[in-house]
Design a protein around this motif. Structure first.
Motif, PDB file in Angstrom:
ATOM      1  N   ALA A  94      34.746  35.555  40.249  1.00  0.00           N
ATOM      2  CA  ALA A  94      35.343  34.450  41.017  1.00  0.00           C
ATOM      3  C   ALA A  94      36.587  33.928  40.313  1.00  0.00           C
ATOM      4  N   TRP A  98      40.408  34.185  41.542  1.00  0.00           N
ATOM      5  CA  TRP A  98      41.083  32.888  41.736  1.00  0.00           C
ATOM      6  C   TRP A  98      42.446  32.918  41.052  1.00  0.00           C
ATOM      7  N   ARG A 125      35.672  27.861  45.903  1.00  0.00           N
ATOM      8  CA  ARG A 125      35.999  27.853  44.466  1.00  0.00           C
ATOM      9  C   ARG A 125      35.646  26.526  43.811  1.00  0.00           C
TER      10      ARG A 125
END
Ligand code: HEM
Ligand code: SF4
Ligand code: FES
Lengths: 236, 253
Positions: A94, A98, A125
């Motif tokens: 993640a 990101w 997020r």
């Protein structure tokens, strides 16, 4: 560390390091965690069966699960290792994606209007980070017993759960936490299947999103009935 | 119609840009969005000001050159009742007296060249990496030699209609080029001619996509919502499936 594939990699090596492979890792680990949550929810419902049943379940989970296939007490540690690995890999992918997305968009629009994005998708997020923070509190509370609010651990998991959820703001906190978890799952469930290739038609998209809603709602209700029942004195 | 336009002006790639406000008078509602910009540019030229640079070529929705972000959506999709390119968007989609924001595609992989013109050659490099079939064709084969099922042929044709405009990247919160890449992957994956290089193709095209600085897809769907050619969102899942399968193949090791 370079985020993008360099020309020195073979096509196969870049494929293994690609955004899509990272996403697949996030999808597999995410689905593993959803599977765990469903089991966990089922386990919590043993609270309704009374002290002995719940304590026995907790004991069985920690000591006797898969015995004699595995020596006593092994399962829980293997299980914890797998879950910890899933969480670490999930958060690692993640954060990496990101960062990539940030690098991919140096400037923003003066006027911005979204046509398709859902609230759940938009909050994956930051929502994930809030969710993880509360997860740490949760483990510190019921697994490590460090942040028990109602008093020290007396040896009965049942009594521990009971006294913690007699506190109204604790139930409110968990209700809020589960909103972040279930929102994450609302987009995550659909997204995981799309990432793994299951979104084969517009109809499949509708079906997968409906399943995502169903799983998210089931988990929300399934996790919240027990604390609410404790708070209102229907259990214990 | 009278329109207030707020347009991104940027002299070149290196300079700072800003929104500049213009009044455009006597706009016909039958004008296309680009004709309205032409009108403004004539006015600017007469006044001795620098006209607004924007890309365009066919002006009939097939070349993919003309994309700009209008009122926050690519190709002004938010104002148009149907999927459209900027050149096929008409002023009747706006009301008299409206204020319209016009901005270039914003993505690190699509640097601004001037005003509304961006450099989309990153797309060309993705295609160069594998978006083709490399066989020596020889003489034309018999038309029926390679049968393609109707459903696969339809899917290949649908995917092949991508015009490379870049709206998908412009609309994506991650600035991912996944819909564009997936359109080409799906187009060739459905056809017998695409099979020999199928696994190598996905590895090479995705490597180039990532190296060009596009972001990763998070299955949000802004891309398909603005795509003028309505490239199906599920092509991305096709790409994912092909990539995952290719990880277990030796091609390109
Ligand atoms: C109980 C914990 C969690 C569960 C069950 C879970 C589940 C999932 C699932 C199934 C996906 C879909 C994968 C995909 O998109 O293909 C996902 C995506 C994602 N997760 Fe989690 N996750 C959890 C914790 C976290 C945490 C702690 C973060 C913190 C950063 C996080 C951030 C993300 C992000 C950024 C995505 C991608 C978003 C997107 O696809 O739009 N998750 N999660
Ligand atoms: S997929 Fe659609 S939006 Fe993206 S480049 Fe092709 S035609 Fe344009
Ligand atoms: S100018 Fe060719 S598509 Fe708009």
């Amino acid at each position: 560390m370079s985020l993008v594939a360099t020309t020195t990699l073979t096509p196969h090596q870049s494929a293994v390091r690609s955004t899509v492979a990272l996403k697949a890792l996030m999808a597999v680990t995410g689905l593993l965690m959803i599977g765990f949550l469903l089991m966990h929810m089922f386990g919590n419902s043993k609270m309704f069966l009374g002290e002995e049943s719940f304590n026995h379940y907790a004991e069985w989970l920690k000591v006797e699960m898969l015995y004699p296939l595995l020596p006593k007490g092994w399962f829980i540690w293997i299980f914890r290792a797998v879950m910890a690995a899933a969480i670490v890999l999930h958060i690692y992918s993640a954060l990496t994606l990101w960062r990539r997305a940030k690098l991919a968009s140096p400037a923003t629009y003066e006027a911005k209007r979204r046509l398709a994005q859902t609230y759940s998708a938009r909050t994956m997020r930051w929502g994930g980070i809030i969710l993880a923070g509360l997860l740490i509190f949760h483990l510190a509370q019921f697994t490590v017993h460090a942040t028990l609010v109602a008093g020290p651990f007396t040896g009965s998991p049942y009594q521990m759960v009971l006294s913690e959820f007699k506190i109204w703001w604790m139930v409110a906190l968990y209700a809020l936490w589960m909103v972040t978890v279930c929102m994450h799952i609302r987009h995550g469930f659909w997204s995981a299947f799309a990432t793994l290739g299951a979104n084969t038609s517009p109809k499949a998209q509708v079906v997968l999103n409906a399943c995502a809603w169903a799983v998210a709602l089931l988990l929300y209700i399934g996790f919240m009935v027990m604390p609410v029942a404790v708070l209102f004195g229907w259990i214990g | 119609m009278n329109i207030t336009l707020r347009v991104w002006r940027q002299a070149n790639a290196a300079s700072e840009g800003r929104m500049v406000t213009y009044q455009v008078q006597d706009v016909s509602e039958d004008m296309s969005f680009l004709e309205m910009l032409d009108l403004l540019n004539e006015d600017l030229t007469v006044k001795g000001e620098e006209p607004i640079a924007f890309d365009h070529d066919c002006r009939e929705g097939i070349c993919g050159m003309c994309g700009v972000v209008i009122n926050g959506t690519a190709h002004g999709r938010g104002n148009s009742p149907v999927a459209t390119t900027t050149c096929q968007l008409h002023m009747r989609s706006f009301s008299d007296g409206a204020t319209i924001d016009v901005e270039p595609w914003r993505a690190g992989a699509f640097p601004v060249i001037k005003d509304l013109v961006v450099d989309r050659s990153a797309f060309d490099r993705i295609i160069q990496a594998g978006g083709y079939v490399s066989v020596n064709t020889g003489s034309a084969p018999d038309a029926h030699a390679n049968a393609v099922g109707k459903l696969k042929a339809d899917r290949a044709f649908d995917a092949a209609t991508c015009i490379g405009c870049g709206a998908c990247v412009a609309a994506c919160p991650n600035h991912s080029g996944m819909l564009f890449t997936a359109a080409k992957i799906t187009h060739l994956a459905m056809l017998p001619q695409g099979q020999p290089e199928r696994h190598l193709r996905i590895k090479k095209m995705l490597a180039t996509h990532d190296a060009e600085g596009f972001g990763g897809c998070t299955n949000i769907g802004e891309c398909a919502a603005v795509c003028p050619k309505e490239i199906p969102f599920d092509t991305i899942s096709q790409l994912n499936r092909d990539l995952i399968a290719s990880l277990f193949k030796r091609d390109g090791k």
